[in-house]
Scaffold this motif. Structure first.
Motif, PDB file in Angstrom:
ATOM      1  N   SER A 178       0.811  -1.226   0.000  1.00 39.71           N
ATOM      2  CA  SER A 178       0.000   0.000   0.000  1.00 39.71           C
ATOM      3  C   SER A 178       0.836   1.265   0.000  1.00 39.71           C
ATOM      4  O   SER A 178       0.310   2.361  -0.214  1.00 39.71           O
ATOM      5  N   GLY A 179       2.139   1.129   0.273  1.00 41.78           N
ATOM      6  CA  GLY A 179       2.989   2.308   0.386  1.00 41.78           C
ATOM      7  C   GLY A 179       2.957   2.922   1.770  1.00 41.78           C
ATOM      8  O   GLY A 179       3.657   3.903   2.041  1.00 41.78           O
ATOM      9  N   VAL A 180       2.130   2.362   2.672  1.00 38.35           N
ATOM     10  CA  VAL A 180       2.024   2.858   4.040  1.00 38.35           C
ATOM     11  C   VAL A 180       3.010   2.103   4.927  1.00 38.35           C
ATOM     12  O   VAL A 180       3.049   0.879   4.915  1.00 38.35           O
ATOM     13  N   ILE A 181       3.815   2.828   5.665  1.00 34.64           N
ATOM     14  CA  ILE A 181       4.823   2.222   6.537  1.00 34.64           C
ATOM     15  C   ILE A 181       4.537   2.622   7.972  1.00 34.64           C
ATOM     16  O   ILE A 181       4.407   3.811   8.287  1.00 34.64           O
ATOM     17  N   TRP A 182       4.412   1.637   8.859  1.00 35.03           N
ATOM     18  CA  TRP A 182       4.199   1.873  10.285  1.00 35.03           C
ATOM     19  C   TRP A 182       5.396   1.367  11.072  1.00 35.03           C
ATOM     20  O   TRP A 182       6.130   0.491  10.628  1.00 35.03           O
ATOM     21  N   SER A 183       5.566   1.913  12.258  1.00 32.47           N
ATOM     22  CA  SER A 183       6.620   1.462  13.167  1.00 32.47           C
ATOM     23  C   SER A 183       5.983   0.900  14.427  1.00 32.47           C
ATOM     24  O   SER A 183       4.923   1.369  14.864  1.00 32.47           O
ATOM     25  N   ALA A 184       6.626  -0.100  15.020  1.00 31.48           N
ATOM     26  CA  ALA A 184       6.114  -0.703  16.255  1.00 31.48           C
ATOM     27  C   ALA A 184       5.957   0.353  17.335  1.00 31.48           C
ATOM     28  O   ALA A 184       6.840   1.183  17.542  1.00 31.48           O
ATOM     29  N   GLY A 185       4.810   0.330  18.033  1.00 35.70           N
ATOM     30  CA  GLY A 185       4.537   1.291  19.091  1.00 35.70           C
ATOM     31  C   GLY A 185       3.885   2.560  18.621  1.00 35.70           C
ATOM     32  O   GLY A 185       3.490   3.408  19.431  1.00 35.70           O
ATOM     33  N   GLN A 186       3.737   2.732  17.322  1.00 34.60           N
ATOM     34  CA  GLN A 186       3.167   3.950  16.751  1.00 34.60           C
ATOM     35  C   GLN A 186       1.643   3.906  16.784  1.00 34.60           C
ATOM     36  O   GLN A 186       1.030   2.858  16.656  1.00 34.60           O
ATOM     37  N   LYS A 187       1.002   5.071  16.982  1.00 36.36           N
ATOM     38  CA  LYS A 187      -0.434   5.198  16.826  1.00 36.36           C
ATOM     39  C   LYS A 187      -0.715   5.515  15.359  1.00 36.36           C
ATOM     40  O   LYS A 187      -0.127   6.440  14.803  1.00 36.36           O
ATOM     41  N   VAL A 188      -1.610   4.740  14.757  1.00 44.85           N
ATOM     42  CA  VAL A 188      -1.859   4.900  13.328  1.00 44.85           C
ATOM     43  C   VAL A 188      -3.354   5.019  13.056  1.00 44.85           C
ATOM     44  O   VAL A 188      -4.191   4.673  13.887  1.00 44.85           O
ATOM     45  N   GLU A 189      -3.683   5.516  11.891  1.00 39.41           N
ATOM     46  CA  GLU A 189      -5.075   5.729  11.493  1.00 39.41           C
ATOM     47  C   GLU A 189      -5.476   4.689  10.461  1.00 39.41           C
ATOM     48  O   GLU A 189      -4.750   4.436   9.498  1.00 39.41           O
ATOM     49  N   VAL A 190      -6.619   4.067  10.682  1.00 38.50           N
ATOM     50  CA  VAL A 190      -7.139   3.049   9.781  1.00 38.50           C
ATOM     51  C   VAL A 190      -8.602   3.369   9.490  1.00 38.50           C
ATOM     52  O   VAL A 190      -9.337   3.810  10.369  1.00 38.50           O
ATOM     53  N   TRP A 191      -9.016   3.158   8.237  1.00 38.10           N
ATOM     54  CA  TRP A 191     -10.413   3.410   7.857  1.00 38.10           C
ATOM     55  C   TRP A 191     -11.049   2.123   7.359  1.00 38.10           C
ATOM     56  O   TRP A 191     -10.411   1.343   6.658  1.00 38.10           O
ATOM     57  N   TRP A 192     -12.292   1.924   7.708  1.00 39.01           N
ATOM     58  CA  TRP A 192     -13.078   0.860   7.071  1.00 39.01           C
ATOM     59  C   TRP A 192     -14.425   1.435   6.671  1.00 39.01           C
ATOM     60  O   TRP A 192     -14.893   2.413   7.240  1.00 39.01           O
ATOM     61  N   GLY A 193     -15.045   0.830   5.676  1.00 42.43           N
ATOM     62  CA  GLY A 193     -16.312   1.341   5.174  1.00 42.43           C
ATOM     63  C   GLY A 193     -17.352   0.242   5.053  1.00 42.43           C
ATOM     64  O   GLY A 193     -17.039  -0.893   4.702  1.00 42.43           O
TER      65      GLY A 193
END
Length: 289
Positions: A178-193
């Motif tokens: 997806s091109g989205v990179i997260w790091s452990a311990g990070q707060k991230v935003e996710v969407w569902w529809g």
């Protein structure tokens, strides 16, 4: 019921028909194929009410294709396998003696029914004991079941070069970065529809990219929610902060958090089924587009 709202779920650490919108999932890899662009679909659009002509997708574009049509059909709490047959039922599909664990304050349907009564028609459905129902495949089954078991509650999945009706997602869907990179311990935003609202709720889990995509793998890493940062989002980007409803007792994996679907299903009443008007419900006066 078609709702063009997205739920923005902010997660702690990384990580009923609905689909992941952001980051886009591998289940949506057919969104770029002819016949699926612009909200159109060769079967049932996961984004628009008009599969033939499509619609302006706005922020839902990454949920195009058929991601909402990957699911497991005929699954009851306490069972070892899904039958692949049938829709919502008021009996256990494996004669399980397991009792529901979801507290009544987290229900989304039959809100006035006495637990365990004949009016409690959804007591064996997966959301009544989050995590306790089996799945056919950890990444879903195209159309929910195999062609030989088609019947009430299945979905019309249009065959593509990526998958055909009855295929298991973990076997046929290639990784789709997806091109989205997260790091452990990070707060991230996710969407569902939501496309077809069957109530219930959801949980986010991860499985390492190098591991086999199994339910056991995903159950090892459920994610926690940032509970005070939940929002509804309209297709034009307008957001509304809401108070989420979370359950972390009676869930599997033990102690993991399940979130209730915040969008009411308005075509079932509080005791059994049938039309109902939610005259007491207050929603923002913003146009859903």
């Amino acid at each position: 019921m078609a709702i063009w709202l997205l739920l923005l779920a902010t997660l702690e650490a990384v990580n009923g028909h609905a689909a992941l919108i952001y980051p886009p999932s591998r289940n949506a890899n057919d969104r770029f194929l002819p016949g699926f662009t612009g909200g159109q679909s060769l079967s049932t659009s996961c984004n628009c009410g008009d599969s033939t002509n499509g619609c302006p997708q706005g922020i839902r574009a990454s949920g195009g294709g058929q991601p909402c049509l990957w699911f497991s059909q005929g699954c009851s709490i306490g069972c070892d396998t899904c039958t692949g047959i049938g829709s919502h039922t008021n009996v256990s599909l494996c004669n399980s003696s397991m009792l529901p664990t979801l507290p009544t304050w987290a229900w989304t349907m039959n809100l006035g029914a006495q637990p365990g009564s004949h009016q409690d028609t959804y007591r064996f459905n997966p959301w009544r004991a989050p995590g306790s129902a089996p799945v056919t495949d950890a990444c879903g089954t195209a159309g929910g079941t195999s062609p030989s078991q088609r019947g009430p509650g299945d979905a019309i999945y249009a065959d593509t070069p990526f998958a055909t009706m009855g295929d298991r997602g973990s076997k046929v869907l290639a990784p789709a970065p997806s091109g989205v990179i997260w790091s452990a311990g990070q707060k991230v935003e996710v969407w569902w529809g939501i496309r077809f609202n069957h109530g219930g709720g959801y949980q986010y889990r991860l499985c390492p990219a190098h591991a086999p995509l199994t339910e056991e793998c995903f159950q090892k890493l459920p994610l926690e929610f940032v509970r005070d940062q939940q929002q509804l989002q309209w297709n034009n980007g307008t957001t509304l902060s809401i108070n989420g409803t979370f359950v972390d007792t009676g869930t599997l994996p033990t102690g993991s958090t399940w979130a209730r679907n915040p969008i009411p299903r308005i075509d079932f009443d509080s005791t059994s089924s049938g039309p109902v008007s939610y005259t007491h419900l207050t929603l923002p006066t913003k146009r859903i587009v």
